[in-house]
Design an enzyme around this catalytic site. Structure first.
Site, PDB file in Angstrom:
ATOM      1  N   ARG A 165       0.649  -1.004   0.310  1.00 50.66           N
ATOM      2  CA  ARG A 165      -0.096   0.048  -0.521  1.00 50.66           C
ATOM      3  C   ARG A 165       1.405   1.426  -0.375  1.00 50.66           C
ATOM      4  O   ARG A 165       0.841   2.413  -0.391  1.00 50.66           O
ATOM      5  CB  ARG A 165      -1.066   0.325   0.917  1.00 50.66           C
ATOM      6  CG  ARG A 165      -0.429   0.140   2.280  1.00 50.66           C
ATOM      7  CD  ARG A 165      -0.993  -0.123   3.769  1.00 50.66           C
ATOM      8  NE  ARG A 165      -2.219   0.660   3.538  1.00 50.66           N
ATOM      9  CZ  ARG A 165      -2.047   2.465   4.793  1.00 50.66           C
ATOM     10  NH1 ARG A 165      -1.173   2.647   5.235  1.00 50.66           N
ATOM     11  NH2 ARG A 165      -3.343   2.814   4.929  1.00 50.66           N
ATOM     12  N   ASN A 209       6.489  14.166   4.757  1.00 55.17           N
ATOM     13  CA  ASN A 209       6.414  13.065   5.119  1.00 55.17           C
ATOM     14  C   ASN A 209       6.533  11.521   4.241  1.00 55.17           C
ATOM     15  O   ASN A 209       7.407  10.410   4.087  1.00 55.17           O
ATOM     16  CB  ASN A 209       5.152  12.490   6.105  1.00 55.17           C
ATOM     17  CG  ASN A 209       4.715  11.344   6.581  1.00 55.17           C
ATOM     18  OD1 ASN A 209       3.417  10.736   7.481  1.00 55.17           O
ATOM     19  ND2 ASN A 209       5.306  10.135   5.952  1.00 55.17           N
ATOM     20  N   ARG A 218       3.207  17.752   6.741  1.00 53.99           N
ATOM     21  CA  ARG A 218       4.081  17.255   7.998  1.00 53.99           C
ATOM     22  C   ARG A 218       5.480  16.381   7.379  1.00 53.99           C
ATOM     23  O   ARG A 218       5.612  16.571   6.677  1.00 53.99           O
ATOM     24  CB  ARG A 218       3.628  15.928   9.061  1.00 53.99           C
ATOM     25  CG  ARG A 218       3.077  15.277   8.309  1.00 53.99           C
ATOM     26  CD  ARG A 218       2.429  13.967   9.043  1.00 53.99           C
ATOM     27  NE  ARG A 218       1.801  12.938   7.923  1.00 53.99           N
ATOM     28  CZ  ARG A 218       0.550  12.724   7.885  1.00 53.99           C
ATOM     29  NH1 ARG A 218      -0.306  13.824   7.727  1.00 53.99           N
ATOM     30  NH2 ARG A 218       0.488  11.810   7.237  1.00 53.99           N
ATOM     31  N   GLN A 220       9.319  13.865   8.070  1.00 59.57           N
ATOM     32  CA  GLN A 220       9.267  12.392   8.805  1.00 59.57           C
ATOM     33  C   GLN A 220      10.621  12.719   9.701  1.00 59.57           C
ATOM     34  O   GLN A 220      11.573  13.458   9.403  1.00 59.57           O
ATOM     35  CB  GLN A 220       9.305  11.146   7.500  1.00 59.57           C
ATOM     36  CG  GLN A 220       7.831  10.458   8.288  1.00 59.57           C
ATOM     37  CD  GLN A 220       8.172   9.117   7.208  1.00 59.57           C
ATOM     38  OE1 GLN A 220       9.181   9.224   6.920  1.00 59.57           O
ATOM     39  NE2 GLN A 220       7.438   8.229   7.680  1.00 59.57           N
ATOM     40  N   ARG A 285      -6.381  12.765   9.255  1.00 51.36           N
ATOM     41  CA  ARG A 285      -4.916  12.259   8.043  1.00 51.36           C
ATOM     42  C   ARG A 285      -6.118  12.042   6.909  1.00 51.36           C
ATOM     43  O   ARG A 285      -6.230  11.160   6.674  1.00 51.36           O
ATOM     44  CB  ARG A 285      -4.150  11.350   8.211  1.00 51.36           C
ATOM     45  CG  ARG A 285      -2.920  11.543   9.255  1.00 51.36           C
ATOM     46  CD  ARG A 285      -2.721  10.783   9.488  1.00 51.36           C
ATOM     47  NE  ARG A 285      -4.101   9.928   9.949  1.00 51.36           N
ATOM     48  CZ  ARG A 285      -3.360   8.363  10.621  1.00 51.36           C
ATOM     49  NH1 ARG A 285      -2.491   8.162  10.594  1.00 51.36           N
ATOM     50  NH2 ARG A 285      -4.564   7.350  10.796  1.00 51.36           N
ATOM     51  N   GLU A 287      -5.141  10.370   3.914  1.00 50.92           N
ATOM     52  CA  GLU A 287      -5.068   8.943   3.730  1.00 50.92           C
ATOM     53  C   GLU A 287      -5.687   7.597   4.814  1.00 50.92           C
ATOM     54  O   GLU A 287      -5.770   7.223   5.078  1.00 50.92           O
ATOM     55  CB  GLU A 287      -3.693   8.360   3.722  1.00 50.92           C
ATOM     56  CG  GLU A 287      -2.755   8.486   5.172  1.00 50.92           C
ATOM     57  CD  GLU A 287      -2.445   9.630   5.251  1.00 50.92           C
ATOM     58  OE1 GLU A 287      -2.773  11.272   4.450  1.00 50.92           O
ATOM     59  OE2 GLU A 287      -1.532  10.070   7.052  1.00 50.92           O
ATOM     60  N   ASP A 321       3.892   5.518  14.698  1.00 52.16           N
ATOM     61  CA  ASP A 321       2.345   5.941  14.341  1.00 52.16           C
ATOM     62  C   ASP A 321       1.705   5.338  13.977  1.00 52.16           C
ATOM     63  O   ASP A 321       1.681   3.600  13.432  1.00 52.16           O
ATOM     64  CB  ASP A 321       1.736   6.795  13.014  1.00 52.16           C
ATOM     65  CG  ASP A 321       2.849   6.617  11.747  1.00 52.16           C
ATOM     66  OD1 ASP A 321       3.544   6.835  11.388  1.00 52.16           O
ATOM     67  OD2 ASP A 321       1.638   6.208  10.591  1.00 52.16           O
ATOM     68  N   GLU A 522       7.186  -5.548   6.538  1.00 51.59           N
ATOM     69  CA  GLU A 522       7.365  -4.457   7.201  1.00 51.59           C
ATOM     70  C   GLU A 522       8.090  -3.919   8.660  1.00 51.59           C
ATOM     71  O   GLU A 522       8.727  -3.265   9.091  1.00 51.59           O
ATOM     72  CB  GLU A 522       5.846  -4.164   6.951  1.00 51.59           C
ATOM     73  CG  GLU A 522       6.265  -2.436   7.479  1.00 51.59           C
ATOM     74  CD  GLU A 522       4.563  -1.893   7.440  1.00 51.59           C
ATOM     75  OE1 GLU A 522       4.056  -2.828   8.221  1.00 51.59           O
ATOM     76  OE2 GLU A 522       4.092  -0.629   7.787  1.00 51.59           O
TER      77      GLU A 522
HETATM   78  O1  LIG Z   1      -1.388   5.316   6.597  1.00 52.35           O
HETATM   79  C1  LIG Z   1      -0.801   5.263   7.524  1.00 52.35           C
HETATM   80  C2  LIG Z   1      -0.078   5.528   8.221  1.00 52.35           C
HETATM   81  O2  LIG Z   1       1.339   5.016   6.983  1.00 52.35           O
HETATM   82  C3  LIG Z   1       2.961   5.681   7.055  1.00 52.35           C
HETATM   83  O3  LIG Z   1       3.362   5.237   8.409  1.00 52.35           O
HETATM   84  C4  LIG Z   1       3.901   4.047   8.324  1.00 52.35           C
HETATM   85  O4  LIG Z   1       4.376   3.375   6.963  1.00 52.35           O
HETATM   86  C5  LIG Z   1       5.487   3.571   6.629  1.00 52.35           C
HETATM   87  C6  LIG Z   1       5.825   3.807   5.676  1.00 52.35           C
HETATM   88  O5  LIG Z   1       6.428   2.397   5.969  1.00 52.35           O
HETATM   89  C7  LIG Z   1       6.084   4.624   7.727  1.00 52.35           C
HETATM   90  O6  LIG Z   1       7.518   5.494   6.923  1.00 52.35           O
HETATM   91  C8  LIG Z   1       6.112   4.946   8.548  1.00 52.35           C
HETATM   92  O7  LIG Z   1       7.324   4.520  10.116  1.00 52.35           O
HETATM   93  C9  LIG Z   1       4.783   3.505   9.592  1.00 52.35           C
HETATM   94  O8  LIG Z   1       4.240   4.144  10.429  1.00 52.35           O
HETATM   95  C10 LIG Z   1       2.631   7.270   7.121  1.00 52.35           C
HETATM   96  O9  LIG Z   1       4.353   7.680   6.881  1.00 52.35           O
HETATM   97  C11 LIG Z   1       1.939   7.886   7.603  1.00 52.35           C
HETATM   98  O10 LIG Z   1       2.228   8.943   7.513  1.00 52.35           O
HETATM   99  C12 LIG Z   1       0.482   6.667   7.618  1.00 52.35           C
HETATM  100  O11 LIG Z   1      -0.531   8.487   8.146  1.00 52.35           O
END
Ligand SMILES: OC[C@H]1O[C@H](O[C@H]2O[C@H](CO)[C@@H](O)[C@H](O)[C@H]2O)[C@H](O)[C@@H](O)[C@@H]1O
Length: 568
Positions: A165, A209, A218, A220, A285, A287, A321, A522
């Site tokens: 995803r 992000n 935002r 990261q 958010r 997404e 998150d 992951e």
């Molecule tokens: O869709 C929900 C959240 O997904 C992401 O977070 C997670 O996946 C990222 C990609 O691997 C990773 O960087 C992050 O640490 C994970 O928790 C996204 O970064 C979030 O912003 C989003 O809301």
């Protein structure tokens, strides 16, 4: 009276801070997402799918058609009606990114993982290396021609995505992707990732992000300087350094100004500047709009609701998150209070940024910038020691601000350190300023060994099983890597052997999981070798950029002897 996170002042529960507006297209796709949730009623409904669609026609035509459809269905769309509408008016999620073979991919690179002797492990490592082909993409020409029809951003170069995803580039994931690409000798692909992140800084002032229109509010965990440093160390590419420096200075300014910056006065009345996560957003958010709306459904006060949404987005900015680490009252998600915390890891990353900028400026001959950043790094090292270090525990602890909106400087109080154990309490080890201190490393390593985080298959994220993905029993590749690299780079033989032991456990679980499921994951369950992790708001994902990167980086560093068993 001892101050606990719960008893701290709550006057920050009304919302404060900037908001970066999103695009009309994102707002419209959120409406489609909401309608889809009502219509398809899947157990594994993924809201992100809908904000990743692209438009075939312009927004107003599509919106009119959607309004008509809803009107004709009296607000209750049929599954077929929605499906037909989506097929007619949208390009599928991910269809605006093209598969491309990376320019520097060869099936077995010269000098690949020279220390891996065991044939079984070598064969697997080559399979993991080959996964870069599955994860390589290029933004299609259509996006460059008509960016307003897409939420994917028009990045100039080839990209490597995490997988499943996560169809777009992510900021902190890219650091471990790059570390893996360097082990795979794919220097050009690694540089292309940096060029894309520089493009984001030039466009938005900071690295988003992820490379989507809905991530513009935002960032990261900031690791671009570490990416440039890693590539320069392998390639000596001065052009890359010269191109990166102005962007890194801009990014440094983003983190060290406005809402991300907090001043703390320590017990000796000395002022320190440190940083926190703080998203520029106070709505769901996009997404995960349907999820956030539901989570906030019991908050009736408008400003409190906005404040909750800001905390949710700020937690996403942290990369963790979600986690009990950010909750005043775990595991209650509505008590997220990320903006009221000075996080240990963020400040370690910014210390790293200061050291990297000083180093990179020096190699270009810019001594005054190098001097300036070296001084800044010394000040931050002191701040980290004064505010986060807890000698009794032998760990660096997150610091709870009394009130995220109060006047500064706040006065440091020992009871505001968060005594709960998280993997982030050990991240400063990754930074040279700390892992070069042998007696400090010994203390922190012993603390890690006693912490309860070390498990059969790696380092747990926390000790609390909350059902959130950045908690127990999940282990994440980036956290393993930073702690292992920190211990491994110290002068202590014992620390290096603990580092290798953790790396071996991590490699084994990744291997066993791959053999069982045919894919890289992951996150992993560190309680059970070969099991992937779970929890959180989406189903476990595969692919997977940073996991592949960390396995390759570990195998490059530690190798794998002929006679060492690889199974669990
Ligand atoms: O869709 C929900 C959240 O997904 C992401 O977070 C997670 O996946 C990222 C990609 O691997 C990773 O960087 C992050 O640490 C994970 O928790 C996204 O970064 C979030 O912003 C989003 O809301």
């Amino acid at each position: 009276m001892a101050v606990t996170a719960e008893s701290l002042s709550h006057c920050s529960s009304s919302d404060k801070g900037p908001v970066v507006p999103t695009t009309p297209m994102v707002t419209f796709l959120e409406r489609v997402q909401e309608a889809a949730l009502k219509t398809v009623k899947e157990t594994n409904f993924d809201p992100k799918l809908y904000v990743d669609l692209s438009l075939k026609l312009n927004l107003s035509t599509t919106e009119k058609a959607f309004d008509l459809l809803q009107k004709s269905a009296n607000g209750s769309l049929s599954v077929e009606g929605l499906k037909g509408f989506i097929e007619k008016y949208f390009g599928g999620a991910g269809s605006d990114l093209m598969y491309v073979e990376p320019v520097d991919f060869v099936p077995e690179p010269k000098g690949f993982l020279p220390k891996v002797e065991n044939p079984e492990v070598r064969a697997w490592a080559l399979e993991v290396h080959a996964l870069w082909k599955n994860l390589s993409r290029k933004v299609s020409d259509e996006v460059h021609k008509r960016p307003e029809l897409h939420t994917i951003l028009p990045l100039p170069e080839q990209v490597v995505i995490p997988g499943s995803r996560f169809r777009e580039v992510y900021y902190w994931d890219s650091y471990w992707v790059i570390r893996g690409l360097l082990a795979s000798k794919m220097h050009e692909t690694a540089k292309a990732i940096v060029t894309n992140l520089i493009y984001l800084i030039e466009e938005y002032g900071y690295v988003l992000n992820g490379a989507r229109a809905y991530y513009t509010n935002r960032s990261q965990p900031p690791l671009l300087s570490a990416m440039v440093h890693a590539i320069y160390s392998r390639t000596g590419d001065m052009q890359l350094v010269r191109k990166s420096l102005p962007a890194l200075l801009k990014e440094y300014h983003f983190w060290n100004s406005g809402i991300h910056k907090v001043t703390i006065q320590d017990a000796q009345s000395c002022n320190h500047t440190l940083n926190r996560y703080y998203a520029m957003w106070n709505k769901p958010r996009p997404e995960s709009s349907t999820i956030d709306t539901k989570s906030a459904s019991n908050i009736s006060n408008v400003s409190e609701k906005q404040h909750f949404y800001r905390e949710v987005a700020s937690s996403a900015e942290s990369g963790w998150d979600f986690s009990t680490r950010w909750m005043r009252n775990p595991p209650d998600l509505t008590t997220l209070a990320t903006t009221s915390i000075l996080p240990v890891d963020l400040n370690a990353y910014i210390l790293r940024m200061e050291l990297d900028i000083a180093f990179l400026a020096k190699v270009t001959g810019d001594n005054s910038t190098a001097e300036h950043f070296l001084k800044a790094s010394q000040a931050r090292k002191e701040a980290i020691k004064s505010v986060f270090w807890n000698a009794e525990m032998g760990q660096w602890l997150d610091y709870w601000l009394n009130d995220s909106t109060c006047q500064e400087p706040q006065t440091w109080e020992a009871c505001n350190q968060n005594k709960n154990v998280f993997a982030s309490n050990f991240i400063p080890l990754w930074i040279e300023s700390f892992h070069s201190d042998k007696s400090l490393v010994k203390k922190v390593m012993e603390s890690l060994q006693k912490s309860g985080l070390l498990r059969a298959a790696g380092i747990a994220t926390s000790l609390t099983n909350s059902g959130e993905q950045w908690d127990f029993p999940n282990g994440w590749a980036p956290l393993q890597h930073m702690i292992v690299e920190g211990l491994g780079r110290s002068e202590s033989k014992k620390a290096r052997s603990v580092a290798e032991d953790i790396a071996v456990r991590w490699i084994r679980t990744n291997y066993a999981g791959y053999k069982k499921t045919g894919t890289m994951h992951e996150k992993y369950d560190v309680e059970k070798c070969g099991e992937f992790g779970g929890g959180g708001e989406y189903v476990p994902q595969t692919g997977f950029g940073w996991s592949n990167g960390v396995v390759l980086a570990f195998l490059e560093e530690f190798g794998w002897p002929q006679d060492r068993k690889i199974g669990c």
